[in-house]
Design an enzyme around this catalytic site. Structure first.
Site, PDB file in Angstrom:
ATOM      1  N   HIS A   7       0.817  -1.224   0.000  1.00 47.57           N
ATOM      2  CA  HIS A   7       0.000   0.000   0.000  1.00 47.57           C
ATOM      3  C   HIS A   7       0.854   1.279   0.000  1.00 47.57           C
ATOM      4  O   HIS A   7       0.751   2.076  -0.944  1.00 47.57           O
ATOM      5  CB  HIS A   7      -0.999  -0.041   1.156  1.00 47.57           C
ATOM      6  CG  HIS A   7      -1.626   1.278   1.469  1.00 47.57           C
ATOM      7  ND1 HIS A   7      -2.461   1.932   0.592  1.00 47.57           N
ATOM      8  CD2 HIS A   7      -1.512   2.089   2.552  1.00 47.57           C
ATOM      9  CE1 HIS A   7      -2.849   3.081   1.137  1.00 47.57           C
ATOM     10  NE2 HIS A   7      -2.282   3.204   2.312  1.00 47.57           N
ATOM     11  N   HIS A  47       3.959   6.866   5.485  1.00 47.90           N
ATOM     12  CA  HIS A  47       2.763   7.536   6.006  1.00 47.90           C
ATOM     13  C   HIS A  47       1.947   6.722   7.005  1.00 47.90           C
ATOM     14  O   HIS A  47       1.248   7.289   7.828  1.00 47.90           O
ATOM     15  CB  HIS A  47       1.888   8.068   4.863  1.00 47.90           C
ATOM     16  CG  HIS A  47       0.968   7.052   4.255  1.00 47.90           C
ATOM     17  ND1 HIS A  47       1.336   6.257   3.213  1.00 47.90           N
ATOM     18  CD2 HIS A  47      -0.309   6.695   4.546  1.00 47.90           C
ATOM     19  CE1 HIS A  47       0.332   5.454   2.875  1.00 47.90           C
ATOM     20  NE2 HIS A  47      -0.677   5.700   3.675  1.00 47.90           N
ATOM     21  N   GLU A  53       1.145   5.088  12.834  1.00 50.32           N
ATOM     22  CA  GLU A  53      -0.157   4.593  13.249  1.00 50.32           C
ATOM     23  C   GLU A  53      -0.178   3.066  13.381  1.00 50.32           C
ATOM     24  O   GLU A  53      -0.722   2.525  14.329  1.00 50.32           O
ATOM     25  CB  GLU A  53      -1.222   5.045  12.230  1.00 50.32           C
ATOM     26  CG  GLU A  53      -2.627   4.569  12.514  1.00 50.32           C
ATOM     27  CD  GLU A  53      -3.230   5.158  13.782  1.00 50.32           C
ATOM     28  OE1 GLU A  53      -2.704   6.180  14.262  1.00 50.32           O
ATOM     29  OE2 GLU A  53      -4.212   4.582  14.285  1.00 50.32           O
ATOM     30  N   ASP A  54       0.425   2.380  12.425  1.00 50.17           N
ATOM     31  CA  ASP A  54       0.218   0.931  12.345  1.00 50.17           C
ATOM     32  C   ASP A  54       1.399   0.073  12.793  1.00 50.17           C
ATOM     33  O   ASP A  54       1.290  -1.150  12.816  1.00 50.17           O
ATOM     34  CB  ASP A  54      -0.145   0.532  10.900  1.00 50.17           C
ATOM     35  CG  ASP A  54      -1.482   1.126  10.468  1.00 50.17           C
ATOM     36  OD1 ASP A  54      -2.287   1.449  11.363  1.00 50.17           O
ATOM     37  OD2 ASP A  54      -1.712   1.263   9.259  1.00 50.17           O
ATOM     38  N   ASP A 108      -3.049   8.484  -1.053  1.00 53.33           N
ATOM     39  CA  ASP A 108      -3.399   7.422  -0.107  1.00 53.33           C
ATOM     40  C   ASP A 108      -4.858   7.020  -0.320  1.00 53.33           C
ATOM     41  O   ASP A 108      -5.199   5.842  -0.454  1.00 53.33           O
ATOM     42  CB  ASP A 108      -3.179   7.984   1.317  1.00 53.33           C
ATOM     43  CG  ASP A 108      -3.570   7.011   2.407  1.00 53.33           C
ATOM     44  OD1 ASP A 108      -3.432   5.787   2.206  1.00 53.33           O
ATOM     45  OD2 ASP A 108      -4.010   7.479   3.483  1.00 53.33           O
ATOM     46  N   ASP A 124     -25.658  12.603 -28.167  1.00 52.25           N
ATOM     47  CA  ASP A 124     -25.185  13.206 -29.407  1.00 52.25           C
ATOM     48  C   ASP A 124     -24.086  14.234 -29.135  1.00 52.25           C
ATOM     49  O   ASP A 124     -23.811  15.096 -29.932  1.00 52.25           O
ATOM     50  CB  ASP A 124     -26.341  13.867 -30.162  1.00 52.25           C
ATOM     51  CG  ASP A 124     -26.927  15.020 -29.379  1.00 52.25           C
ATOM     52  OD1 ASP A 124     -26.788  15.010 -28.146  1.00 52.25           O
ATOM     53  OD2 ASP A 124     -27.506  15.928 -29.999  1.00 52.25           O
TER      54      ASP A 124
HETATM   55 MN    MN Z   1      -2.580   4.654   4.033  1.00 52.48          MN
END
Ligand code: MN
Length: 713
Positions: free
Chosen positions: A48, A72, A76-77, A139, A259
């Site tokens: 990703h 990015h 967070e992850d 993203d 058209d």
């Molecule tokens: Mn992301």
């Protein structure tokens, strides 16, 4: 998955000697941090951020932005922290990644109440560094491309948010391709049936028109070559969502749209655009009203092109966009086209960024989150018109904006003192909708305060909240003036002396903070004048001749029940109240009271043109509302203007329609204007606005009647 060296090669394709170390470091760091994580689709998570980075290389962005894209989602992850990223990549990149992390957390909040605040934070982060938006949009684009793996309800929510917020933002900074793709992807999830239908139609059409499209294209190409204009001609593929939107907004069906053929002419120099245009217009007939020159007046997002529609060789409509290569690049990449690599300052030169930033700053002034959301939807996501001050300054406004919006956009004081305007040198009503290129001169009077009714006319949040604020103050002032007048009369009748100083002393007894508050409440009818008398003269005996024994002294209630009393709230005075003579207000109308000293109060429908004439002759506008007793059925007089064919039987037909719709004709006058036509003015008693509308609608459906209008005096 894209390899490390492939990413570097891509960047090297548009940046000479890119910072390979940074790219490599970010690639490896993100890959290690995401490790074995998987996406909903089962793909490795790292695919990703890598795809997001790839999208940004297509936009030719600098290495820092590419690195931020790779990183990015790490804070967070994964176990990555801001401090660690600062250490490895420097605080600039750390700052950007953290900004995106905050935005990601906001994505997870779905309550409506939080939405406004989220959007505000997003916009503020953008105004801090536009690259946050570029990464965020990429993203979102990748998430939309891979949305199918999500639960259907989640898909729909994300698609709706994309359609409402991210796609318009992309458009606002001129990234048309990105906007188109976000819209098309969202459309599929938001309205799958419509999507399928439109796709089906388009496929059939494409097959049918293959040869015709080629023919027009070759025709254009060869004719232009004959005229010595070098141009690249391409036909534009119709996209399902843009077709759907056109059908919805113009109320057309698919056949009516089919058209229309879209072509693009890309030429070398700006002057070639005009040459090509001149040539096209001499060769084929142009369709009136469709010509737009966005080269001399670019859109706010920097978009430049000439648009025109001509009648093509087989009598079909051909839409043409004519632009240079450079304009084409801006049209597709928007702000990103201004990127000079490794130098963020170049974004700042783009006027699209400048205007986005200015809008955000204005929006940030909003009083509360709700107001903010209202402003944003109004200003950020609508099409725009460009107008000029008499000195030639360009003012950009949302489509549908009026000279009032224009005045407020220039300055709040100018808006507040606006009493009229000249459009291209001619005096027009201030509620006129502005068109591209209009020159607007505002006529001002310092004594003026904006009428409350303007609030529903304007198109910008700034004008709306300023009018709200100013008219709140003005209405308050009107009520307190009215209240003072009521009290003077009432004290006279009670044979007591009215004195502001005495009222000041009596304030605690009335539990109010200021004399003006008391006056305003009396003016609004929320406080009885007798209460004020008693507060000042506690020994005063209230005598209520009008009150009968059972009524507990609620004199206001009794007055309301008196026959012939006009059922309006907001007025409590001895001043006479009446409806305007010509086509008065009926229940359901928005109404405005005009207090003329010495005459009393006249009630007008808010759309009445007469209201304008009171603006600066010292009359007071009073905010009033209906106060109807639903049990007490009563008709109200209204007037209509009817233009009919001058032939036998017409009058009977008109009368019949009105009678069948339960209208009472009170008076009817008519006049033949030319031999064929006759004008009628009809006074009808109706139950209310919707009843009147129904009568007007029924009348206007008759073929002998060419025009029906309500008269609002
Ligand atoms: Mn992301």
């Amino acid at each position: 998955m894209m390899r490390q060296y492939e990413l570097v090669e891509r960047v090297a394709g548009y940046i000479e000697n890119p910072n390979e170390t940074l790219l490599n470091k970010a690639y490896v760091y993100a890959m290690q941090k995401h490790g074995e994580q998987k996406r909903a689709s089962g793909d490795p998570y790292f695919s990703h951020p890598l795809e997001v980075a790839a999208i940004l290389t297509d936009l030719h962005l600098d290495e820092e932005t590419i690195a931020v894209a790779l990183l990015h989602d790490t804070i967070e992850d994964t176990d990555a922290t801001r401090i660690e990223i600062d250490e490895v990549f420097g605080s600039k990149i750390g700052h950007l990644v953290e900004g995106l992390t905050k935005l990601k957390r906001l994505d997870l909040v779905s309550q409506k109440a939080k939405q406004a605040e989220n959007l505000r934070r997003l916009l503020l982060a953008i105004s801090d560094d536009i690259r946050v938006l570029l990464v965020k949009l990429s993203d979102r684009l990748h998430n939309m491309r891979t949305l199918g793996a999500m639960r259907p309800d989640k898909c729909k929510r994300i698609a709706t948010e994309t359609m409402e917020i991210y796609a318009p933002l992309a458009g606002r900074i001129g990234m048309q391709d990105l906007r188109d793709e976000l819209e098309e992807l969202s459309f599929k999830y938001i309205n799958p049936q419509a999507y399928e239908t439109v796709i089906g139609h388009l496929d059939v059409l494409a097959e049918k028109n293959k040869s015709l499209t080629q023919e027009i294209s070759q025709n254009l190409q060869s004719k232009l070559a004959e005229a010595n204009i070098k141009a690249r001609v391409s036909s534009r593929q119709k996209k399902p969502y843009s077709v759907f939107r056109k059908m919805e907004s113009k109320g057309l069906n698919f056949e009516q749209l089919s058209d229309i053929y879209g072509f693009r002419l890309i030429v070398e120099k700006e002057q070639d655009c005009y040459q090509a245009l001149g040539f096209v217009h001499t060769e084929w007939k142009m369709v009136p009203g469709r010509f737009k020159d966005y080269i001399s007046v670019p859109k706010q997002n920097d978009y430049q092109s000439i648009h025109t529609t001509v009648v093509g060789p087989a009598r079909q409509r051909v839409e043409l966009q004519i632009r240079t290569e450079q304009m084409h690049k801006v049209a597709e990449y928007g702000i990103a086209a201004h990127a000079s690599y490794r130098n963020n300052e170049n974004y700042l030169e783009s006027s699209a960024y400048e205007s986005l930033r200015a809008t955000i700053e204005q929006l940030a002034e909003g009083d509360n989150a709700e107001e903010f959301l209202e402003h944003t939807k109004l200003e950020l996501f609508l099409d725009q018109v460009f107008c000029f001050t008499p000195k030639g300054r360009i003012i950009a406004l949302p489509k549908g904006a009026t000279p009032i919006d224009f005045a407020y956009a220039v300055h709040t004081d100018i808006g507040n003192s606006c009493i009229g305007c000249k459009l291209n040198g001619k005096i027009v009503p201030v509620v006129t909708q502005l068109q591209n290129g209009d020159e607007v001169e505002i006529i001002r009077s310092e004594k003026q305060s904006p009428p409350a009714a303007w609030e529903s006319v304007v198109a910008t949040g700034k004008a709306r909240s300023s009018i709200r604020r100013a008219s709140r103050q003005a209405v308050y002032k009107q009520y307190s003036t009215l209240g003072a007048r009521i009290l003077e009369r009432h004290f006279d009748k009670a044979k007591q002396t009215y004195d502001k100083d005495l009222l000041e002393i009596a304030l605690p007894r009335l539990a109010r903070d200021s004399v003006d508050d008391v006056l305003a409440e009396v003016g609004r009818g929320e406080m009885q004048p007798d209460d004020v008398v008693v507060a000042i003269y506690p020994e005063y005996q209230v005598e209520n001749q009008e009150v009968d024994a059972q009524s507990n002294g609620k004199s206001a209630l009794i007055q309301n029940k008196k026959p012939g009393r006009i059922p309006i709230r907001g007025i409590n005075s001895d001043l006479p109240v009446k409806f305007s003579k010509e086509g008065g207000a009926v229940p359901g109308d928005n109404i405005i009271g005009i207090l003329v000293p010495g005459e009393g109060i006249t009630i007008y429908p808010s759309e009445s043109k007469t209201l304008a004439k009171f603006k600066d002759d010292g009359a007071h506008m009073i905010d009033v509302r209906w106060d109807l007793d639903p049990a007490n059925k009563e008709r109200f007089p209204a007037s209509i203007y009817v233009l009919v064919d001058n032939k036998p039987g017409t009058l009977a037909l008109v009368a019949d329609v009105i009678a069948k719709n339960d209208g009472n004709i009170q008076n009817l006058s008519m006049k033949v204007i030319v031999d064929e036509f006759m004008e009628m003015k009809i006074d009808i008693d109706v139950w209310g606005r919707s009843h009147l509308t129904q009568i007007i609608k029924q009348l206007s459906e008759k073929s002998v009647i060419s025009k029906v209008d309500r008269i609002t005096g």
